[in-house]
Write a protein that holds these residues in place. Structure first.
Motif, PDB file in Angstrom:
ATOM      1  N   TYR A  35       0.667  -8.290  15.691  1.00 42.72           N
ATOM      2  CA  TYR A  35       1.082  -7.792  14.379  1.00 42.72           C
ATOM      3  C   TYR A  35       0.453  -8.623  13.262  1.00 42.72           C
ATOM      4  N   GLU A  36       0.524  -9.932  13.379  1.00 40.21           N
ATOM      5  CA  GLU A  36      -0.027 -10.812  12.339  1.00 40.21           C
ATOM      6  C   GLU A  36      -1.537 -10.634  12.191  1.00 40.21           C
ATOM      7  N   THR A  37      -2.219 -10.333  13.279  1.00 38.01           N
ATOM      8  CA  THR A  37      -3.675 -10.180  13.255  1.00 38.01           C
ATOM      9  C   THR A  37      -4.106  -8.808  12.758  1.00 38.01           C
ATOM     10  N   VAL A  38      -3.392  -7.765  13.172  1.00 32.99           N
ATOM     11  CA  VAL A  38      -3.838  -6.394  12.927  1.00 32.99           C
ATOM     12  C   VAL A  38      -3.127  -5.723  11.752  1.00 32.99           C
ATOM     13  N   ALA A  39      -1.814  -5.765  11.739  1.00 39.27           N
ATOM     14  CA  ALA A  39      -1.062  -4.931  10.799  1.00 39.27           C
ATOM     15  C   ALA A  39      -0.710  -5.620   9.486  1.00 39.27           C
ATOM     16  N   ARG A  40      -0.223  -6.845   9.541  1.00 40.84           N
ATOM     17  CA  ARG A  40       0.214  -7.505   8.303  1.00 40.84           C
ATOM     18  C   ARG A  40      -0.886  -7.533   7.236  1.00 40.84           C
ATOM     19  N   PRO A  41      -2.152  -7.768   7.598  1.00 41.51           N
ATOM     20  CA  PRO A  41      -3.193  -7.777   6.557  1.00 41.51           C
ATOM     21  C   PRO A  41      -3.346  -6.433   5.832  1.00 41.51           C
ATOM     22  N   LEU A  42      -2.867  -5.347   6.415  1.00 41.66           N
ATOM     23  CA  LEU A  42      -2.972  -4.027   5.785  1.00 41.66           C
ATOM     24  C   LEU A  42      -1.819  -3.727   4.833  1.00 41.66           C
ATOM     25  N   LEU A  43      -0.764  -4.505   4.905  1.00 40.05           N
ATOM     26  CA  LEU A  43       0.468  -4.189   4.177  1.00 40.05           C
ATOM     27  C   LEU A  43       0.281  -4.104   2.667  1.00 40.05           C
ATOM     28  N   SER A  44      -0.332  -5.076   2.056  1.00 38.48           N
ATOM     29  CA  SER A  44      -0.450  -5.054   0.586  1.00 38.48           C
ATOM     30  C   SER A  44      -1.323  -3.890   0.121  1.00 38.48           C
ATOM     31  N   SER A  45      -2.394  -3.602   0.850  1.00 33.13           N
ATOM     32  CA  SER A  45      -3.230  -2.451   0.482  1.00 33.13           C
ATOM     33  C   SER A  45      -2.457  -1.147   0.628  1.00 33.13           C
ATOM     34  N   PHE A  46      -1.667  -1.055   1.697  1.00 34.89           N
ATOM     35  CA  PHE A  46      -0.844   0.134   1.905  1.00 34.89           C
ATOM     36  C   PHE A  46       0.136   0.317   0.746  1.00 34.89           C
ATOM     37  N   LEU A  47       0.769  -0.763   0.337  1.00 34.05           N
ATOM     38  CA  LEU A  47       1.727  -0.688  -0.771  1.00 34.05           C
ATOM     39  C   LEU A  47       1.042  -0.397  -2.105  1.00 34.05           C
ATOM     40  N   ASP A  48      -0.257  -0.680  -2.182  1.00 34.96           N
ATOM     41  CA  ASP A  48      -1.027  -0.355  -3.385  1.00 34.96           C
ATOM     42  C   ASP A  48      -1.534   1.089  -3.375  1.00 34.96           C
ATOM     43  N   GLY A  49      -1.210   1.847  -2.302  1.00 32.97           N
ATOM     44  CA  GLY A  49      -1.567   3.262  -2.258  1.00 32.97           C
ATOM     45  C   GLY A  49      -2.740   3.624  -1.374  1.00 32.97           C
ATOM     46  N   TYR A  50      -3.295   2.662  -0.674  1.00 36.99           N
ATOM     47  CA  TYR A  50      -4.414   2.950   0.219  1.00 36.99           C
ATOM     48  C   TYR A  50      -3.902   3.374   1.590  1.00 36.99           C
ATOM     49  N   ASN A  51      -4.711   4.161   2.292  1.00 36.12           N
ATOM     50  CA  ASN A  51      -4.370   4.542   3.659  1.00 36.12           C
ATOM     51  C   ASN A  51      -4.568   3.346   4.581  1.00 36.12           C
ATOM     52  N   ALA A  52      -3.735   3.252   5.592  1.00 37.96           N
ATOM     53  CA  ALA A  52      -3.859   2.196   6.590  1.00 37.96           C
ATOM     54  C   ALA A  52      -3.715   2.834   7.966  1.00 37.96           C
ATOM     55  N   THR A  53      -4.677   2.613   8.829  1.00 39.21           N
ATOM     56  CA  THR A  53      -4.659   3.212  10.163  1.00 39.21           C
ATOM     57  C   THR A  53      -4.880   2.147  11.216  1.00 39.21           C
ATOM     58  N   ILE A  54      -4.051   2.168  12.229  1.00 46.08           N
ATOM     59  CA  ILE A  54      -4.217   1.315  13.398  1.00 46.08           C
ATOM     60  C   ILE A  54      -4.237   2.250  14.591  1.00 46.08           C
ATOM     61  N   MET A  55      -5.270   2.165  15.396  1.00 47.60           N
ATOM     62  CA  MET A  55      -5.389   3.042  16.547  1.00 47.60           C
ATOM     63  C   MET A  55      -5.325   2.222  17.827  1.00 47.60           C
ATOM     64  N   ALA A  56      -4.501   2.669  18.748  1.00 39.68           N
ATOM     65  CA  ALA A  56      -4.433   2.046  20.069  1.00 39.68           C
ATOM     66  C   ALA A  56      -5.139   2.975  21.042  1.00 39.68           C
ATOM     67  N   TYR A  57      -6.095   2.438  21.765  1.00 36.20           N
ATOM     68  CA  TYR A  57      -6.878   3.239  22.695  1.00 36.20           C
ATOM     69  C   TYR A  57      -6.896   2.552  24.051  1.00 36.20           C
ATOM     70  N   GLY A  58      -6.716   3.307  25.080  1.00 35.83           N
ATOM     71  CA  GLY A  58      -6.772   2.745  26.423  1.00 35.83           C
ATOM     72  C   GLY A  58      -6.332   3.754  27.455  1.00 35.83           C
ATOM     73  N   GLN A  59      -6.486   3.381  28.697  1.00 39.10           N
ATOM     74  CA  GLN A  59      -6.132   4.311  29.766  1.00 39.10           C
ATOM     75  C   GLN A  59      -4.621   4.457  29.876  1.00 39.10           C
ATOM     76  N   THR A  60      -4.200   5.494  30.557  1.00 39.28           N
ATOM     77  CA  THR A  60      -2.784   5.749  30.779  1.00 39.28           C
ATOM     78  C   THR A  60      -2.133   4.540  31.446  1.00 39.28           C
ATOM     79  N   GLY A  61      -0.997   4.149  30.906  1.00 35.16           N
ATOM     80  CA  GLY A  61      -0.255   3.030  31.476  1.00 35.16           C
ATOM     81  C   GLY A  61      -0.701   1.658  31.009  1.00 35.16           C
ATOM     82  N   SER A  62      -1.606   1.615  30.027  1.00 32.02           N
ATOM     83  CA  SER A  62      -2.133   0.321  29.589  1.00 32.02           C
ATOM     84  C   SER A  62      -1.278  -0.359  28.521  1.00 32.02           C
TER      85      SER A  62
END
Length: 103
Positions: A35-62
């Motif tokens: 969370y600290e590495t991926v999502a928290r850095p997006l928070l202020s931009s998100f609150l300023d009105g910018y889109n924020a996307t985090i995508m998780a990709y991997g095989q089933t069950g990962s």
């Protein structure tokens, strides 16, 4: 931990398709570290009105569902180390909005 060395993958015989990414993580990273590495850095931009996307990709069950946190309703502990990215982000949105409101 993050693996920031090579941030792109070329696919096809001549590398016709190139995909870029910000980071890849091994299975030893904790939910709070992720969370600290991926999502928290997006928070202020998100609150300023910018889109924020985090995508998780991997095989089933990962662990994509676990990582994103859509199983958060199964946890009784709001501060759990197992809480995923979405509930942490939502919590931080409301904390930030309350802090702005108090200013």
């Amino acid at each position: 931990s993050a693996c920031p060395i090579n941030r792109s993958i070329d696919i096809g015989d001549n590398g016709e398709r190139k995909f870029t990414y910000d980071a890849a993580f091994d299975s030893n990273i904790t939910q709070p570290e992720l969370y600290e590495t991926v999502a928290r850095p997006l928070l202020s931009s998100f609150l300023d009105g910018y889109n924020a996307t985090i995508m998780a990709y991997g095989q089933t069950g990962s662990g994509k569902t676990y990582t994103m946190g859509s199983e958060a309703h199964n946890s009784d502990d709001d501060g759990s180390d197992n809480m995923g990215l979405i509930p942490r982000f939502m919590n931080d949105i409301f904390v930030s909005l309350n802090q702005q409101k108090e200013k």
